[in-house]
Structure formats: structure tokens, C-alpha cells
Design a protein around this motif. Structure first.
Motif, short mmCIF file in Angstrom:
data_model
loop_
_atom_site.label_atom_id
_atom_site.label_comp_id
_atom_site.label_asym_id
_atom_site.label_seq_id
_atom_site.Cartn_x
_atom_site.Cartn_y
_atom_site.Cartn_z
N ALA A 1 50.11 47.04 36.44
CA ALA A 1 50.20 45.70 35.86
C ALA A 1 50.43 44.59 36.88
O ALA A 1 49.83 43.52 36.78
N GLU A 2 51.27 44.83 37.87
CA GLU A 2 51.60 43.77 38.82
C GLU A 2 50.77 43.85 40.11
O GLU A 2 50.97 43.04 41.02
N ARG A 3 49.85 44.79 40.16
CA ARG A 3 49.00 44.91 41.35
C ARG A 3 47.98 43.78 41.38
O ARG A 3 47.42 43.39 40.35
N PRO A 4 47.66 43.26 42.57
CA PRO A 4 46.54 42.31 42.67
C PRO A 4 45.23 43.01 42.33
O PRO A 4 45.00 44.15 42.75
N TRP A 5 44.38 42.33 41.58
CA TRP A 5 43.09 42.91 41.17
C TRP A 5 42.30 43.40 42.38
O TRP A 5 41.67 44.46 42.34
N ALA A 6 42.31 42.65 43.46
CA ALA A 6 41.48 42.96 44.62
C ALA A 6 41.87 44.27 45.30
O ALA A 6 41.09 44.81 46.08
N THR A 7 43.07 44.80 45.01
CA THR A 7 43.52 46.02 45.68
C THR A 7 43.14 47.29 44.92
O THR A 7 43.41 48.39 45.40
N LEU A 8 42.51 47.16 43.75
CA LEU A 8 42.25 48.33 42.92
C LEU A 8 41.00 49.08 43.37
O LEU A 8 40.04 48.49 43.88
N SER A 9 41.00 50.38 43.13
CA SER A 9 39.81 51.19 43.35
C SER A 9 38.83 50.97 42.21
O SER A 9 39.16 50.35 41.17
N GLY A 10 37.60 51.50 42.37
CA GLY A 10 36.61 51.35 41.31
C GLY A 10 37.05 51.95 40.00
O GLY A 10 36.88 51.36 38.93
N GLY A 11 37.65 53.15 40.05
CA GLY A 11 38.12 53.79 38.84
C GLY A 11 39.24 53.01 38.17
O GLY A 11 39.30 52.89 36.94
N GLU A 12 40.16 52.47 38.99
CA GLU A 12 41.26 51.67 38.44
C GLU A 12 40.72 50.40 37.79
O GLU A 12 41.19 49.99 36.72
N ARG A 13 39.73 49.79 38.42
CA ARG A 13 39.15 48.57 37.84
C ARG A 13 38.50 48.85 36.49
O ARG A 13 38.64 48.06 35.55
N GLN A 14 37.78 49.97 36.39
CA GLN A 14 37.16 50.29 35.12
C GLN A 14 38.20 50.48 34.03
O GLN A 14 38.02 50.05 32.89
N ARG A 15 39.31 51.13 34.37
CA ARG A 15 40.37 51.33 33.38
C ARG A 15 40.98 49.99 32.96
O ARG A 15 41.30 49.77 31.79
N VAL A 16 41.11 49.07 33.91
CA VAL A 16 41.65 47.74 33.58
C VAL A 16 40.65 46.96 32.73
O VAL A 16 41.04 46.23 31.81
N HIS A 17 39.35 47.11 33.03
CA HIS A 17 38.35 46.46 32.17
C HIS A 17 38.49 46.95 30.73
O HIS A 17 38.39 46.17 29.78
N ILE A 18 38.71 48.26 30.58
CA ILE A 18 38.91 48.81 29.23
C ILE A 18 40.16 48.20 28.60
O ILE A 18 40.17 47.83 27.42
#
Length: 266
Positions: free
Chosen positions: A139-156
Motif C-alpha cells: 500500500a505505501e510503496r511507490p508505484w514506480a518500484t513495483l514489479s510487473g506482477g505486483e502492478r497487475q495485482r494493484v490494477h486488479i
């Protein structure tokens, strides 16, 4: 949400890119939208989302304002804010860096619920969406630091923050490794939300979808369970590839084994 695609068609660039598609994805299930590049998958998703007005037919959804779920309305005629509260579309995501935290990205899903005073009618929805997507720890991580898989989960999670009755995903497994692909589709299938996901990988669709729709040149080539639809004849006719359809030793679901071009049939 009940979804009926009734003879829907769309013209782009002077040609029919979706042409007379009739389908009824089962409510509460994951439906895979399959077909080669250029088959019309993205256009059909945008029609179902109400972002495009069909040139023919209609996409009908159960009226979210009705007490009885029986009445249906054309999705593109719904007020934008009402539609955004009930239909979530995750288009193919970009890797653009935005100066936001994960929580702030997920909170974008609450925009349809903001009042005239700019307040959210249910601020806890962001926390629930993060938890449902197993992304609370991000939740508190900057978006730019996420992996591709993490980004997809956040998009969901962002889509879930809309609290949709209909979830539409355009190639959600792109750029994910095998583990992340399996985890994501397993998660989506377990939501119990009517979901239509455009997928390229027939084996992923066979493993996780309860229902599949196959497009070919804008038309519906087949619809039904993966076991009934994903046959060697269908793969050859739609994709131009010879294949054998096997049975997974653990799940009993179909597994497609492709034959290299020019290989002799066994």
C-alpha cells in the motif's frame, strides 16, 4: 451482473471489426475471450464496457438500479458515473511511471463515488480492495518500484475498489512470468464476479476459465466450456495451427500441444 451480448457489431475504418456477436457469459464466472491478433477482442471488450456505441445489436446488462435483476439496459446508455460503479475495464496497462503510492493508485477506482464535495462515500473500499488482491503489504510503496506482477495485482485492486458487478480484463497476463500468470488468474476466478478476460494463451484459458468465447475475424467462432470448444479442429480453423488436445493428469482440463509447422501427424 447478468450480461447478454446480442448481435453486437462495430465498424472501424470502414470495416466490421466485430460482426454480429451473440453470447451470454455465465454470471459470477471467468469467461475467456480468445482469438488471434486482430480478431476483435479489444473492440468487443470496449463495447461490453459501454465505451463504444455498437453499430449493430446491443450489449445488455441487468439494471443496477432495479430491485428485480430481471430488467436489462444497453450498457452504453447508462450514465457514465453509474456505469463506472458497476463495470470495471482494465485495458492493456503501460509501464508509465506515476508519482503515486500504491494506495493512491487504488484510490483512483473510487472516483465514480466522489460527491460534489470531493469526498468518497466509502473510504474503506480501498483497504478492502487491497486486501482482496493480497496487496495490502504494497500500500505505501511507490508505484514506480513495483514489479510487473505486483502492478497487475494493484490494477486488479483498483478495479475492485470500484466494487464492480462486471470485470473486464484485456490481456491481464501480458509480461508476467508463469507463476504470476497462474496466481493472477486463480485469484480472478475466485472473486465470484462476472468476468470477461481477453487471453492469448489457450492453455491458461483451458486451465482457469469456466467458459470461453472464440473470435475469428470479428465473428464468434465458438462458445462454451473449454473442453467442448478447444478442439484440434477449432485451433486449426481459427489459428491455422495443428494441435493435439490432451487431458491434464491432475485437473482433467484440456491441454493443447501444438505441432511445429511441417511436422508429420502422429
Amino acid at each position: 451482473m447478468e450480461l447478454t451480448i446480442a448481435g453486437v457489431g462495430a465498424r472501424l475504418g470502414g470495416r466490421w471489426v466485430v460482426d454480429g456477436v451473440d453470447a451470454t457469459p455465465p454470471p459470477g464466472c471467468l469467461t475467456g475471450l480468445l482469438g488471434p491478433n486482430g480478431a476483435g477482442k479489444t473492440t468487443l471488450l470496449r463495447l461490453v464496457a459501454g465505451l463504444l456505441e455498437p453499430a449493430a445489436g446491443a450489449v445488455l446488462v441487468s439494471d443496477p438500479g432495479a430491485l428485480d435483476p430481471g430488467p436489462t439496459v444497453p450498457v452504453h446508455t447508462m450514465a457514465r458515473q453509474v456505469r463506472a460503479r458497476h463495470v470495471a475495464l482494465l485495458e492493456q496497462s503501460s509501464d508509465a511511471a506515476v508519482p503515486l503510492s500504491v494506495r493512491e493508485v487504488v484510490a483512483l477506482g473510487r472516483i465514480p463515488y466522489r460527491t460534489l464535495w470531493g469526498t468518497d462515500t466509502d473510504a474503506g473500499a480501498v483497504d478492502r480492495a487491497l486486501a482482496a488482491a493480497s496487496a495490502t503489504h504494497l500500500a505505501e510503496r511507490p508505484w514506480a518500484t513495483l514489479s510487473g506482477g505486483e502492478r497487475q495485482r494493484v490494477h486488479i485492486a483498483r478495479a475492485l475498489a470500484q466494487e464492480p458487478s462486471l470485470l473486464l480484463l484485456d490481456e491481464p497476463t501480458n509480461h508476467l512470468d508463469v507463476s504470476a500468470q497462474l496466481a493472477l488468474l486463480g485469484f480472478v476466478r475466485g472473486l465470484g464476479v462476472t468476468t470477461v478476460a481477453a487471453l492469448h494463451d489457450l492453455n491458461l484459458a483451458a486451465a482457469y476459465c469456466e467458459h470461453v468465447l472464440v473470435l475469428s475475424e470479428g465473428r464468434l467462432a465458438a462458445a462454451g466450456s473449454p473442453a467442448d470448444v478447444l478442439t484440434p479442429a477449432l485451433v486449426r480453423d481459427v489459428y491455422g495451427v495443428d494441435a493435439h488436445v490432451l487431458t491434464h493428469p491432475t485437473t482433467g482440463r484440456p491441454v493443447i500441444a501444438y505441432s511445429p509447422p511441417g511436422a508429420a501427424d502422429s
